[in-house]
Design an enzyme around this catalytic site. Structure first.
Site, PDB file in Angstrom:
ATOM      1  CG  ASP A   1      35.196  35.087  30.031  1.00 32.88           C
ATOM      2  OD1 ASP A   1      34.022  34.731  30.197  1.00 32.88           O
ATOM      3  OD2 ASP A   1      35.576  36.278  30.134  1.00 32.88           O
TER       4      ASP A   1
ATOM      5  CE  LYS B   1      29.402  37.873  33.259  1.00 33.36           C
ATOM      6  NZ  LYS B   1      30.187  38.229  32.074  1.00 33.36           N
TER       7      LYS B   1
ATOM      8  CD  GLN C   1      30.640  41.446  30.403  1.00 33.82           C
ATOM      9  OE1 GLN C   1      30.943  40.706  31.334  1.00 33.82           O
ATOM     10  NE2 GLN C   1      29.755  41.100  29.501  1.00 33.82           N
TER      11      GLN C   1
HETATM   12  N1  GUN Z   1      30.376  39.594  26.726  1.00 36.17           N
HETATM   13  C1  GUN Z   1      29.304  38.851  26.374  1.00 36.17           C
HETATM   14  N2  GUN Z   1      29.418  37.590  26.861  1.00 36.17           N
HETATM   15  C2  GUN Z   1      30.592  37.558  27.543  1.00 36.17           C
HETATM   16  C3  GUN Z   1      31.261  36.534  28.289  1.00 36.17           C
HETATM   17  O1  GUN Z   1      30.804  35.392  28.394  1.00 36.17           O
HETATM   18  N3  GUN Z   1      32.448  36.900  28.844  1.00 36.17           N
HETATM   19  C4  GUN Z   1      32.973  38.149  28.702  1.00 36.17           C
HETATM   20  N4  GUN Z   1      34.154  38.391  29.274  1.00 36.17           N
HETATM   21  N5  GUN Z   1      32.387  39.113  28.017  1.00 36.17           N
HETATM   22  C5  GUN Z   1      31.191  38.817  27.445  1.00 36.17           C
END
Ligand code: GUN
Length: 283
Positions: free
Chosen positions: A120, A53, A97
């Site tokens: 998100d 990211k 995350q």
């Molecule tokens: N863990 C797995 N996929 C995601 C996501 O799309 N966003 C976040 N914040 N955590 C994740």
């Protein structure tokens, strides 16, 4: 039939090109999109995702901050950091995350991120907006799947769309997006009876189970479009999806690879949401 491979990498490259152009224009007007990514602990998969990211932010010309906190960080400490980022004008998007260590409530964390910075789209306000079809942000993975379908001219309208998995991150919002596009949607999960039969009736099959090789060729209708959201690691350390790709590709019309499929699209959609958040906050 041998399926067309839907390359998330190629579609992402195209979309990121547009994001870069728009970011460049926004920077000219004095705003640099800023994303803060928080990781609590050192889970290897989460560490890779968070690093990817951060790399994507650099590629798109964004400002980014990575906050890596020890696994024993308290919930209060994490919520304080989020509050600080909520009030930081350089930061337009905040992502924590998941999963989090057990002593931290994911719900409390999700509710603390200001909805305008919730790239998100996990906050109940944003989830509600998605439900009624009037949203600012789409959750990144389902949005990535929709972008792949659109790119290939696969229209869900009137089709039987089967989503295997009912998570808040993927299964539930995925179903809603397909429904908004006039798909006839069935959500399957671990207690679904005759799961293979339901899958076999899918024109569009989305696998979001988290189990390597869960979708076998006998569960797929000839000519179906198969979208593999799974990212699983085999005991040998290989990254594979939820679908037995080689065998299913013999029957499907379209299939997404793992890696190089939905995963990279998820990050591209995160970039799109961060750019949108920056523009919204400019207003
Ligand atoms: N863990 C797995 N996929 C995601 C996501 O799309 N966003 C976040 N914040 N955590 C994740």
């Amino acid at each position: 039939m041998s399926a067309t491979i839907i390359s998330g990498k190629e579609i992402s490259a195209k979309l990121r090109g547009k994001i870069k152009e728009e970011t460049h224009a926004l920077i000219q007007s004095g705003i640099t999109p800023g994303l803060a990514v928080i990781l609590v602990g050192s889970d290897p998969a989460s560490t890779i995702y968070v690093n990817n990211k951060e790399k994507a932010c650099a590629e798109c010309g964004f400002y980014s901050e990575k906050h890596v906190l020890p696994a024993d960080t308290t919930q209060d400490e994490l919520l304080h950091l989020i509050e600080r980022l909520n009030n930081d004008p350089k930061i337009h998007g905040i992502l924590c995350q998941l999963p989090l260590p057990e002593h931290i409530s994911e719900e409390a964390v999700i509710r603390t991120i200001r909805p305008e910075k919730d790239v998100d789209a996990f906050h109940p306000v944003n989830v509600g907006k998605i439900m009624v079809g009037d949203y600012d942000f789409l959750p990144c993975t389902p949005a990535g799947v929709m972008a792949m379908l659109d790119e290939c001219g696969i229209d869900p309208r009137g089709k039987h769309c089967v989503v295997v998995g009912r998570s808040n991150i993927v299964g539930k919002p995925m179903s809603m997006l397909l429904l908004h596009r006039h798909g006839t949607v069935t959500i399957c999960h671990s207690r679904t009876k005759d799961l293979a039969d339901v899958c076999r009736s899918a024109d569009i099959l989305v696998a979001a189970v988290g189990k390597a090789g869960f979708i076998t060729a006998d569960m797929v209708k000839e000519g179906a479009a198969v979208i593999d959201v799974g990212i699983n690691r085999t005991p040998e350390g290989k990254v594979v999806g939820d679908v037995c790709t080689a065998a299913v590709a013999e029957k499907a019309s379209y299939i997404t690879p793992v890696p190089g499929g939905v995963g990279v699209m998820t990050i591209t959609m995160l970039m799109q949401n961060t750019l949108k958040a920056a523009k919204m906050q400019l207003k």
